[in-house]
Design a protein around this motif. Sequence first.
Motif, PDB file in Angstrom:
ATOM      1  N   LYS A  83       7.142  61.692 -26.914  1.00  0.00           N
ATOM      2  CA  LYS A  83       8.098  62.910 -26.106  1.00  0.00           C
ATOM      3  C   LYS A  83       8.252  62.889 -24.715  1.00  0.00           C
ATOM      4  O   LYS A  83       7.201  63.026 -24.090  1.00  0.00           O
ATOM      5  CB  LYS A  83       7.580  64.740 -27.138  1.00  0.00           C
ATOM      6  CG  LYS A  83       7.355  64.834 -27.779  1.00  0.00           C
ATOM      7  CD  LYS A  83       6.976  66.425 -28.823  1.00  0.00           C
ATOM      8  CE  LYS A  83       6.657  66.870 -30.166  1.00  0.00           C
ATOM      9  NZ  LYS A  83       5.215  66.043 -30.838  1.00  0.00           N
ATOM     10  N   VAL A  84       8.908  63.718 -24.326  1.00  0.00           N
ATOM     11  CA  VAL A  84       9.499  63.567 -22.970  1.00  0.00           C
ATOM     12  C   VAL A  84       9.553  65.674 -22.380  1.00  0.00           C
ATOM     13  O   VAL A  84      10.062  66.304 -23.633  1.00  0.00           O
ATOM     14  CB  VAL A  84      10.637  63.159 -22.606  1.00  0.00           C
ATOM     15  CG1 VAL A  84      11.133  63.698 -20.907  1.00  0.00           C
ATOM     16  CG2 VAL A  84      10.578  61.602 -22.490  1.00  0.00           C
ATOM     17  N   ILE A  85       8.522  65.999 -21.490  1.00  0.00           N
ATOM     18  CA  ILE A  85       8.563  67.036 -21.300  1.00  0.00           C
ATOM     19  C   ILE A  85       8.776  67.592 -19.714  1.00  0.00           C
ATOM     20  O   ILE A  85       8.546  66.837 -19.597  1.00  0.00           O
ATOM     21  CB  ILE A  85       7.378  67.851 -21.761  1.00  0.00           C
ATOM     22  CG1 ILE A  85       6.288  67.531 -22.867  1.00  0.00           C
ATOM     23  CG2 ILE A  85       7.201  69.024 -21.666  1.00  0.00           C
ATOM     24  CD1 ILE A  85       5.340  68.023 -23.192  1.00  0.00           C
ATOM     25  N   ILE A  86       9.699  68.057 -19.846  1.00  0.00           N
ATOM     26  CA  ILE A  86      10.424  68.299 -18.376  1.00  0.00           C
ATOM     27  C   ILE A  86      10.480  70.044 -18.456  1.00  0.00           C
ATOM     28  O   ILE A  86      10.120  70.712 -19.197  1.00  0.00           O
ATOM     29  CB  ILE A  86      11.533  68.114 -18.589  1.00  0.00           C
ATOM     30  CG1 ILE A  86      13.076  68.841 -19.489  1.00  0.00           C
ATOM     31  CG2 ILE A  86      11.678  66.662 -18.558  1.00  0.00           C
ATOM     32  CD1 ILE A  86      14.415  68.304 -19.040  1.00  0.00           C
ATOM     33  N   GLY A  87       9.922  70.433 -17.317  1.00  0.00           N
ATOM     34  CA  GLY A  87      10.158  71.718 -16.836  1.00  0.00           C
ATOM     35  C   GLY A  87      11.639  71.698 -16.457  1.00  0.00           C
ATOM     36  O   GLY A  87      11.974  71.348 -15.740  1.00  0.00           O
ATOM     37  N   THR A  88      12.207  73.410 -16.146  1.00  0.00           N
ATOM     38  CA  THR A  88      13.463  73.271 -15.833  1.00  0.00           C
ATOM     39  C   THR A  88      13.204  74.356 -14.818  1.00  0.00           C
ATOM     40  O   THR A  88      12.753  75.273 -13.805  1.00  0.00           O
ATOM     41  CB  THR A  88      14.558  73.927 -16.965  1.00  0.00           C
ATOM     42  OG1 THR A  88      13.603  75.057 -17.009  1.00  0.00           O
ATOM     43  CG2 THR A  88      14.527  72.640 -17.531  1.00  0.00           C
ATOM     44  N   LYS A  89      14.388  74.080 -13.575  1.00  0.00           N
ATOM     45  CA  LYS A  89      15.155  75.517 -12.461  1.00  0.00           C
ATOM     46  C   LYS A  89      15.781  76.285 -12.653  1.00  0.00           C
ATOM     47  O   LYS A  89      14.818  77.544 -12.365  1.00  0.00           O
ATOM     48  CB  LYS A  89      14.625  74.242 -11.296  1.00  0.00           C
ATOM     49  CG  LYS A  89      15.250  75.037  -9.741  1.00  0.00           C
ATOM     50  CD  LYS A  89      14.940  73.966  -8.586  1.00  0.00           C
ATOM     51  CE  LYS A  89      15.067  75.105  -7.922  1.00  0.00           C
ATOM     52  NZ  LYS A  89      16.479  74.696  -7.222  1.00  0.00           N
ATOM     53  N   ALA A  90      16.690  75.668 -13.900  1.00  0.00           N
ATOM     54  CA  ALA A  90      17.683  76.703 -13.932  1.00  0.00           C
ATOM     55  C   ALA A  90      19.102  75.967 -15.362  1.00  0.00           C
ATOM     56  O   ALA A  90      18.654  74.729 -15.586  1.00  0.00           O
ATOM     57  CB  ALA A  90      18.620  77.289 -12.757  1.00  0.00           C
ATOM     58  N   LEU A 120       2.696  61.904 -24.034  1.00  0.00           N
ATOM     59  CA  LEU A 120       3.575  62.186 -24.025  1.00  0.00           C
ATOM     60  C   LEU A 120       4.181  61.857 -21.760  1.00  0.00           C
ATOM     61  O   LEU A 120       3.582  61.301 -21.455  1.00  0.00           O
ATOM     62  CB  LEU A 120       2.995  64.066 -23.300  1.00  0.00           C
ATOM     63  CG  LEU A 120       2.947  63.953 -24.615  1.00  0.00           C
ATOM     64  CD1 LEU A 120       2.354  66.013 -24.325  1.00  0.00           C
ATOM     65  CD2 LEU A 120       4.127  64.285 -26.159  1.00  0.00           C
ATOM     66  N   LEU A 121       5.388  62.011 -22.434  1.00  0.00           N
ATOM     67  CA  LEU A 121       6.303  61.628 -20.421  1.00  0.00           C
ATOM     68  C   LEU A 121       5.967  62.756 -19.852  1.00  0.00           C
ATOM     69  O   LEU A 121       7.033  63.503 -20.145  1.00  0.00           O
ATOM     70  CB  LEU A 121       7.116  60.455 -20.924  1.00  0.00           C
ATOM     71  CG  LEU A 121       7.567  60.140 -19.000  1.00  0.00           C
ATOM     72  CD1 LEU A 121       6.895  59.725 -18.867  1.00  0.00           C
ATOM     73  CD2 LEU A 121       9.413  59.964 -19.597  1.00  0.00           C
ATOM     74  N   THR A 122       6.449  63.159 -18.535  1.00  0.00           N
ATOM     75  CA  THR A 122       6.742  64.045 -17.892  1.00  0.00           C
ATOM     76  C   THR A 122       7.219  63.314 -16.715  1.00  0.00           C
ATOM     77  O   THR A 122       6.184  63.065 -15.959  1.00  0.00           O
ATOM     78  CB  THR A 122       6.034  65.235 -17.545  1.00  0.00           C
ATOM     79  OG1 THR A 122       6.603  66.407 -17.095  1.00  0.00           O
ATOM     80  CG2 THR A 122       4.471  65.039 -17.147  1.00  0.00           C
ATOM     81  N   PRO A 123       8.301  63.745 -16.754  1.00  0.00           N
ATOM     82  CA  PRO A 123       8.988  63.543 -15.061  1.00  0.00           C
ATOM     83  C   PRO A 123       8.655  64.683 -13.774  1.00  0.00           C
ATOM     84  O   PRO A 123       9.851  64.684 -13.420  1.00  0.00           O
ATOM     85  CB  PRO A 123      10.577  63.138 -15.019  1.00  0.00           C
ATOM     86  CG  PRO A 123      10.464  63.749 -17.183  1.00  0.00           C
ATOM     87  CD  PRO A 123       9.236  64.380 -17.379  1.00  0.00           C
ATOM     88  N   THR A 124       8.329  65.901 -13.930  1.00  0.00           N
ATOM     89  CA  THR A 124       8.757  66.893 -13.574  1.00  0.00           C
ATOM     90  C   THR A 124       7.172  67.158 -13.280  1.00  0.00           C
ATOM     91  O   THR A 124       7.147  68.832 -14.049  1.00  0.00           O
ATOM     92  CB  THR A 124       9.323  68.614 -14.021  1.00  0.00           C
ATOM     93  OG1 THR A 124       8.819  68.345 -15.185  1.00  0.00           O
ATOM     94  CG2 THR A 124      10.750  67.628 -13.766  1.00  0.00           C
ATOM     95  N   PRO A 125       5.899  66.807 -12.304  1.00  0.00           N
ATOM     96  CA  PRO A 125       4.955  67.083 -12.124  1.00  0.00           C
ATOM     97  C   PRO A 125       4.409  68.078 -10.938  1.00  0.00           C
ATOM     98  O   PRO A 125       3.872  68.593 -11.526  1.00  0.00           O
ATOM     99  CB  PRO A 125       4.851  65.976 -11.460  1.00  0.00           C
ATOM    100  CG  PRO A 125       5.768  65.490 -10.958  1.00  0.00           C
ATOM    101  CD  PRO A 125       6.833  65.476 -11.755  1.00  0.00           C
ATOM    102  N   GLU A 126       5.752  68.501 -10.949  1.00  0.00           N
ATOM    103  CA  GLU A 126       5.793  69.867  -9.832  1.00  0.00           C
ATOM    104  C   GLU A 126       6.385  71.584 -10.727  1.00  0.00           C
ATOM    105  O   GLU A 126       5.666  72.661  -9.996  1.00  0.00           O
ATOM    106  CB  GLU A 126       6.796  70.037  -9.159  1.00  0.00           C
ATOM    107  CG  GLU A 126       7.584  70.184  -8.887  1.00  0.00           C
ATOM    108  CD  GLU A 126       8.518  69.651 -10.269  1.00  0.00           C
ATOM    109  OE1 GLU A 126       8.550  68.752  -9.600  1.00  0.00           O
ATOM    110  OE2 GLU A 126       9.938  69.853 -11.013  1.00  0.00           O
ATOM    111  N   SER A 127       6.484  71.478 -12.103  1.00  0.00           N
ATOM    112  CA  SER A 127       5.879  72.603 -13.483  1.00  0.00           C
ATOM    113  C   SER A 127       5.257  72.808 -13.685  1.00  0.00           C
ATOM    114  O   SER A 127       4.012  72.534 -13.793  1.00  0.00           O
ATOM    115  CB  SER A 127       6.702  72.249 -13.942  1.00  0.00           C
ATOM    116  OG  SER A 127       6.665  72.522 -14.823  1.00  0.00           O
ATOM    117  N   LYS A 128       4.594  74.077 -12.938  1.00  0.00           N
ATOM    118  CA  LYS A 128       3.394  75.134 -13.236  1.00  0.00           C
ATOM    119  C   LYS A 128       3.360  74.973 -14.982  1.00  0.00           C
ATOM    120  O   LYS A 128       1.773  75.383 -15.657  1.00  0.00           O
ATOM    121  CB  LYS A 128       3.217  75.954 -12.500  1.00  0.00           C
ATOM    122  CG  LYS A 128       2.689  75.850 -11.615  1.00  0.00           C
ATOM    123  CD  LYS A 128       2.294  76.976 -10.191  1.00  0.00           C
ATOM    124  CE  LYS A 128       1.988  76.364  -8.630  1.00  0.00           C
ATOM    125  NZ  LYS A 128       3.188  76.172  -8.189  1.00  0.00           N
TER     126      LYS A 128
END
Lengths: 727, 380
Positions: free
Chosen positions: B256-263, B185-193
């Motif tokens: 898979k790419v997993i991203i967290g969102t802000k909006a 898995l790849l995640t480019p948003t490490p700040e997402s809890k």
Amino acid sequence: MTGRKGKTSSKKKNAGSNSKKNEVDVDDRLQAVVLTDSFESRFMPLTAKKPRCLLPLANVPLIEYTLEFLATAGVDEVYLSCSSHANQINNYIENSKWNSPWSPFRITTIMSPEARSVGDVMRDLDNRGIITGDFLLVSGDIVTNMDFNKMLAVHKKVHSLDKDHIATMCLSEATQYCTTRTFDPAAFVLEKNNNRCIYYQDLPSINSKEKTAVQIDPELLENVDEFVLRNDLIDCRIDICTPHVPPIFQENFDYQTLRTDFVKGVISSDILGKHIYAYITDEYVSRVESWQSYNTISQDYVGRWCYPLVLDSNMQSDQTYSYESRHIYKEEHVVLAQSCKIGRNTVIGSGSKIGEGTTIENSIIGRNCQIGEGIKIKDCYIWENTIIGDNSTLEHSIIASGAKLGEKVILNDGCIIGFNVIIDDDMIIPKGTKISDTPVKNLQASIFEIESDEEQEDAVNEVNNDSELALSLVGSNGHGYIYDSDITEDEDDSSNAYKISNTLTHQLEEFYLSDASISSTRKRSKKKRSMSSNSVYTDREDVGSDFDDEDENEDFEEEGVATVERALENNHDLDTALLELNTLRMSMNVTYHEVRMVTVKALLKRVYHFIATQTLGPKDATVKVFSQWGLFFKRQAFDEDEFIDLMDIVMDEIIEQGIAKPDVVLFSVLNTLYDLDVLEEDIIYKWWDNGSESSKYDEIKTLTAKWVDWLRTADEESSSDENADEE
Amino acid sequence: MSSKVVGTSSFNHTQEINIIINSFVAKLKRRQIEGSYLIALETLQLLKRFISASRWNHVNELIEQVRELGALLEKSYPTAFCCGNVIRRILAMLRDEVEEEVRESSNINTDNLVQSAEPLISSMFNLFQKPETATHEVYHTKTKTKTDFRQVVIQAIKDLIDEITNIDDGIQQIAIDLIHDHEILLTPTPESKTVLKFLIRARERANRTFTVLVTEGFPNNTQNAHEFAKKLAEHDIETIIIPDSAVFALMSRVGKVIIGTKAVFVNGGSIVSSSGVSSVCECAREFKTPVFAVSGLYKLSPLYPFNVEKFVEFGGSQRVLPKMDPRHRLDTINQITDYIPPENIDIYITNIGGFAPSFIYRIAWDNYKQIDVHLDSKAQ
């Protein structure tokens, strides 16, 4: 935001919570003292109208940046110490959000119009007994995004380790070419492992030819394993002081400046045994202390170097800035013509209109400005409500509020156009010109510390010369006077430093910013002091010894007269003499009335001496003595009553000393003081009208009566000529 | 301008609430509260106090006051979308409640069915048309139910707070099904809890073994990335931090790419809180790697990203170049959030299930009212 509502109830609540706080945790309250006055005149002529801390930087008054910093720092109480333009600052604060119930801290303004230096302010603070714990001492012109809590943590840690620690200074590391570094350069000697400041020394300005060496008393280096000597630190003027600091100023009443006097004095004194530590940060901290740093900081601010303190966070409740790429900030209700070009790093305030074909780059434009068509604006700072005519070219200039520029005006690099100045069509303003709308005369002297008496005389002459409108610059329909301070100081050593600060232009190429020069170990017997504050310091020892030798209970009058006479004979400079008197005044706890009394007495004695030995005639003697020393009174009398008191003293003393031709002497004294602008006409009239009718004065009043009559009728400008006629 | 709006409407509010609102606004402006989760919760707490302190005669007044508060908060931190989102959610619930109320009351007096139902939906017009019957009726119903509304709204706020605090549970349920054994898995948003919990849950509950690649997100997110990697490693997940530039080279091996969102906006596009994610998603599209966006429902915003530049936040330049040499003054632009267009996202995983980006608009209009899209009535 919702300013007026139900203030009373909230105040009550605030007071309640505060008093509760007082009981619970007095020690945890963090107090801050903001020095709104820098006691310098670097922003003249604009500071003649507005205090420095209310000048807008990126359309926001400077003081807001400091208060914003204090708010993020979590300060509970803020004391603003105001001296020049104190009322303006007070009014501003009263109407600002900081005075509202939801303000993050309680804000109080302290009026101390008599203060002439940081030292005076600190003594005032001590007298008022406001300080209860550790406090933050900042100047009112800093722009920063630093994390204060880190500094506070360091301060507390050091404090727990070292009981003699009394202050922590914040210093910021600068790159070799940092522009903010070129002002007030200083060398810090720090202990390597704990950043204790071992020694501090001012360095000569970076482009002055003077070489310097740092001289450290070897005793200071005892018990120090390793130390670093640095000149790459910018003094941020953010200090955390313990409550011990104001009393130190009180004890050493000759301390004027924070660094040269206080820091240097404390750390090199083994009697006090107190320590000052440095906290070195690499965050953005800068002071707006000169035109040049104004320029740099504005650009840094627009370029978002101070994030999260940015324009589009709209800290002021009425701001509506939004950000566009390439650092363009626009407020709501900006009218842009279709063909105008807004370049990078530009700020436009609401209500401003930009005409067709105008290009703007790297500039800050205030609110409600009318910018015409076909104008080129580059690197300019245009404050609110200005009007700029079509086809003008503006380059790297500051245009203060309310100024009006005609069509086809060309402003060259580094111009400063003062408040409400009007410039006619087709005028070309040469590089580095400063124009103000009123002749800036001795305001300067009364508001700011004067560098030397010599300069002040020059300033006086200048007023006479320049009080005509500079029509050749502003055009026949224009309105403005030239402000030119550089000329008078060219001989002076400090002029170089002064010049850098006073021009907006980039002069970096001229600076010799070699870091190697500091390591040179040339020995110098004694560095020549040029700034007044420095000379004060060097003379301190004499003052101290003189003072210590004498019994404190002795009569102030004798003591004071002797002091002034000594000054006259040894030809001390004015500052030194004043300082000595002030020292005496404080130690004997007498009023300014007595000080004036002894000064007049001593001066008249000298006049008497001249006349008696027949070296000079009565008039010449008086003029000679008073034109040199009359400026004393400028700093011994502050309001109308005091000046009237001064004139009464002069009259009584003349009679008492029985000088020959008392009428001539009285007239000459008054006339000289009037010429020096120490006395103003209104005050003279008032004194004359209310003067005592006693017959013993009749004789000496004769000539003065004529003079007063003449003053009432005569034109100001021809004063000197007609005086001669009358004689 | 805004000061006037608040000044008039909150005239009858007590001073206390004003202090709370203004200090909250100041905090937002100073960026002293960070993270959508915290901002959303604090906004709801503030709204709760606001509702309890507010006075109104007509429920429409309450709606108007809440809208003004929302507009004020949105303005103080325009790129913190969750502020406006939660307020719009509450407004939608309030409006639903009002509608229901009207329906009930109109059922009782069947005579006035037409008259009484109409004025509530568009009461302004009918005020002029049928002054006697309509207004009286409306007013009457309102006075009767006044106390109810406060309770209703406060209950709604409590529910929403519950929803937000338990948001991760909902998302994690889905996690188990989505992550397979031995996947990269790849995640480019490490700040997402949310992403963090999602991954940890997949490891702990389903006992899957997988590898996570974390982009370091220089310069704004490097520290977060390190912390993120450390936490994952503590849960026995194989974690590798990769430089941002290596994304394209590694993408072929990523499952898979997993991203967290802000909006999340109505068009299915979203704002993520670290720059560079946009290019990661672009890259994933090139390799046909699925992109999963993990998001709580409260991040769903009814706004449409017409002008992306206005929605993206720009940070400080000092992060990019630590100290600048003024002789070589460069314009540095540090974008700290990134917009991802809907075509680069394959699925949104929310606490109420997984949805395709094209379906997001339906969920938006289930939760928000069209009328509340623009809270500032003057800006329209």
